[in-house]
Design a protein around this motif. Structure first.
Motif, PDB file in Angstrom:
ATOM      1  N   THR A  21       0.735  -1.155   0.079  1.00 55.09           N
ATOM      2  CA  THR A  21       0.113   0.106   0.035  1.00 55.09           C
ATOM      3  C   THR A  21       0.816   1.106  -0.085  1.00 55.09           C
ATOM      4  O   THR A  21       1.807   1.254   0.772  1.00 55.09           O
ATOM      5  CB  THR A  21      -0.800   0.032   1.311  1.00 55.09           C
ATOM      6  OG1 THR A  21      -1.728  -1.253   1.401  1.00 55.09           O
ATOM      7  CG2 THR A  21      -1.751   1.222   1.213  1.00 55.09           C
ATOM      8  N   GLN A  36      -4.511  11.970  -5.430  1.00 57.41           N
ATOM      9  CA  GLN A  36      -4.683  11.324  -6.388  1.00 57.41           C
ATOM     10  C   GLN A  36      -3.193  10.824  -6.845  1.00 57.41           C
ATOM     11  O   GLN A  36      -2.326  11.573  -6.745  1.00 57.41           O
ATOM     12  CB  GLN A  36      -5.047  12.500  -7.681  1.00 57.41           C
ATOM     13  CG  GLN A  36      -5.135  11.689  -9.093  1.00 57.41           C
ATOM     14  CD  GLN A  36      -6.107  10.886  -9.324  1.00 57.41           C
ATOM     15  OE1 GLN A  36      -7.107  11.188  -9.097  1.00 57.41           O
ATOM     16  NE2 GLN A  36      -6.034   9.709  -9.857  1.00 57.41           N
ATOM     17  N   PHE A  48      -7.828   4.377  -9.978  1.00 58.52           N
ATOM     18  CA  PHE A  48      -9.198   4.617  -9.855  1.00 58.52           C
ATOM     19  C   PHE A  48      -9.842   3.572  -8.451  1.00 58.52           C
ATOM     20  O   PHE A  48      -9.111   2.628  -8.237  1.00 58.52           O
ATOM     21  CB  PHE A  48     -10.216   4.185 -10.972  1.00 58.52           C
ATOM     22  CG  PHE A  48      -9.889   5.209 -11.877  1.00 58.52           C
ATOM     23  CD1 PHE A  48     -10.494   6.470 -12.072  1.00 58.52           C
ATOM     24  CD2 PHE A  48      -8.878   4.666 -13.176  1.00 58.52           C
ATOM     25  CE1 PHE A  48     -10.162   7.399 -13.258  1.00 58.52           C
ATOM     26  CE2 PHE A  48      -8.775   5.376 -14.117  1.00 58.52           C
ATOM     27  CZ  PHE A  48      -9.150   6.888 -14.187  1.00 58.52           C
ATOM     28  N   PRO A  49     -10.803   3.917  -7.751  1.00 58.85           N
ATOM     29  CA  PRO A  49     -11.289   3.151  -6.729  1.00 58.85           C
ATOM     30  C   PRO A  49     -11.665   1.813  -7.261  1.00 58.85           C
ATOM     31  O   PRO A  49     -11.875   1.889  -8.409  1.00 58.85           O
ATOM     32  CB  PRO A  49     -12.581   3.814  -6.276  1.00 58.85           C
ATOM     33  CG  PRO A  49     -12.430   5.075  -6.659  1.00 58.85           C
ATOM     34  CD  PRO A  49     -11.553   5.086  -7.856  1.00 58.85           C
ATOM     35  N   PRO A  50     -11.586   0.535  -6.709  1.00 61.94           N
ATOM     36  CA  PRO A  50     -11.211   0.270  -5.543  1.00 61.94           C
ATOM     37  C   PRO A  50      -9.661   0.432  -4.927  1.00 61.94           C
ATOM     38  O   PRO A  50      -9.448   0.609  -3.673  1.00 61.94           O
ATOM     39  CB  PRO A  50     -11.722  -0.851  -4.828  1.00 61.94           C
ATOM     40  CG  PRO A  50     -11.706  -1.699  -5.998  1.00 61.94           C
ATOM     41  CD  PRO A  50     -11.933  -0.657  -7.216  1.00 61.94           C
ATOM     42  N   GLN A  52      -7.656   2.652  -5.325  1.00 58.35           N
ATOM     43  CA  GLN A  52      -7.095   4.154  -4.848  1.00 58.35           C
ATOM     44  C   GLN A  52      -8.386   4.802  -3.840  1.00 58.35           C
ATOM     45  O   GLN A  52      -9.512   4.739  -4.401  1.00 58.35           O
ATOM     46  CB  GLN A  52      -6.931   5.178  -5.917  1.00 58.35           C
ATOM     47  CG  GLN A  52      -6.533   6.547  -5.237  1.00 58.35           C
ATOM     48  CD  GLN A  52      -6.188   7.390  -6.415  1.00 58.35           C
ATOM     49  OE1 GLN A  52      -4.910   7.535  -6.813  1.00 58.35           O
ATOM     50  NE2 GLN A  52      -7.001   7.984  -7.237  1.00 58.35           N
ATOM     51  N   ASP A  53      -8.080   5.075  -2.787  1.00 57.31           N
ATOM     52  CA  ASP A  53      -9.119   5.883  -1.712  1.00 57.31           C
ATOM     53  C   ASP A  53      -8.354   7.318  -1.782  1.00 57.31           C
ATOM     54  O   ASP A  53      -7.390   7.669  -1.127  1.00 57.31           O
ATOM     55  CB  ASP A  53      -8.964   5.391  -0.476  1.00 57.31           C
ATOM     56  CG  ASP A  53      -9.877   5.726   0.568  1.00 57.31           C
ATOM     57  OD1 ASP A  53     -10.178   7.161   0.208  1.00 57.31           O
ATOM     58  OD2 ASP A  53     -10.326   5.202   1.385  1.00 57.31           O
ATOM     59  N   GLN A  54      -9.226   8.268  -2.589  1.00 58.66           N
ATOM     60  CA  GLN A  54      -8.736   9.543  -2.741  1.00 58.66           C
ATOM     61  C   GLN A  54      -8.846  10.310  -1.429  1.00 58.66           C
ATOM     62  O   GLN A  54      -8.200  11.241  -1.089  1.00 58.66           O
ATOM     63  CB  GLN A  54      -9.666  10.459  -3.921  1.00 58.66           C
ATOM     64  CG  GLN A  54      -9.541   9.702  -5.118  1.00 58.66           C
ATOM     65  CD  GLN A  54     -10.164  10.484  -6.232  1.00 58.66           C
ATOM     66  OE1 GLN A  54     -11.113  10.951  -6.282  1.00 58.66           O
ATOM     67  NE2 GLN A  54      -9.339  11.189  -6.870  1.00 58.66           N
ATOM     68  N   LEU A  59      -3.236   3.746  -2.056  1.00 63.67           N
ATOM     69  CA  LEU A  59      -3.115   3.119  -3.186  1.00 63.67           C
ATOM     70  C   LEU A  59      -2.340   1.819  -2.824  1.00 63.67           C
ATOM     71  O   LEU A  59      -1.655   1.531  -2.474  1.00 63.67           O
ATOM     72  CB  LEU A  59      -2.322   3.601  -4.157  1.00 63.67           C
ATOM     73  CG  LEU A  59      -2.088   3.099  -5.786  1.00 63.67           C
ATOM     74  CD1 LEU A  59      -3.477   3.130  -6.303  1.00 63.67           C
ATOM     75  CD2 LEU A  59      -1.117   3.664  -6.495  1.00 63.67           C
TER      76      LEU A  59
END
Length: 91
Positions: A21, A36, A48-50, A52-54, A59
């Motif tokens: 992570t 981002q 993009f999700p899932p 990545q958690d903005q 990530l």
């Protein structure tokens, strides 16, 4: 308030087949910055999700391969501005 320069960190062992992570956090910023992640060229990649958690700046990279090595850049951004940090992933 623009985000402070974020801190990029790697959690886990970057070996083939493992999961790691990447995290990114900025101490300042109002409203709270969104994060981002993207991978730098020559292999440009946007996440993009899932994966990545903005909101949290994480990530998740799963089942690592040698090809996933490279420079990953996190941008912390809100209405007042943006700041970057980067981390080198060596699998």
């Amino acid at each position: 308030v623009p985000p402070a320069t974020p801190t990029c960190q790697l959690h886990g062992n970057a070996v083939v087949g493992a999961n790691v992570t990447l995290s990114c956090s900025s101490r300042k910023g109002k409203p709270s910055p969104m994060y981002q992640w993207q991978r730098q060229p020559p292999t440009l990649q946007v996440f993009f999700p899932p994966a990545q958690d903005q909101a949290r700046g994480t990530l998740k990279l799963t089942n690592l391969s040698l090809e996933m090595s490279g420079v990953y850049v996190c941008r912390a951004e809100n209405e007042a501005g943006s700041k970057n940090c980067s981390i080198v992933l060596e699998v």
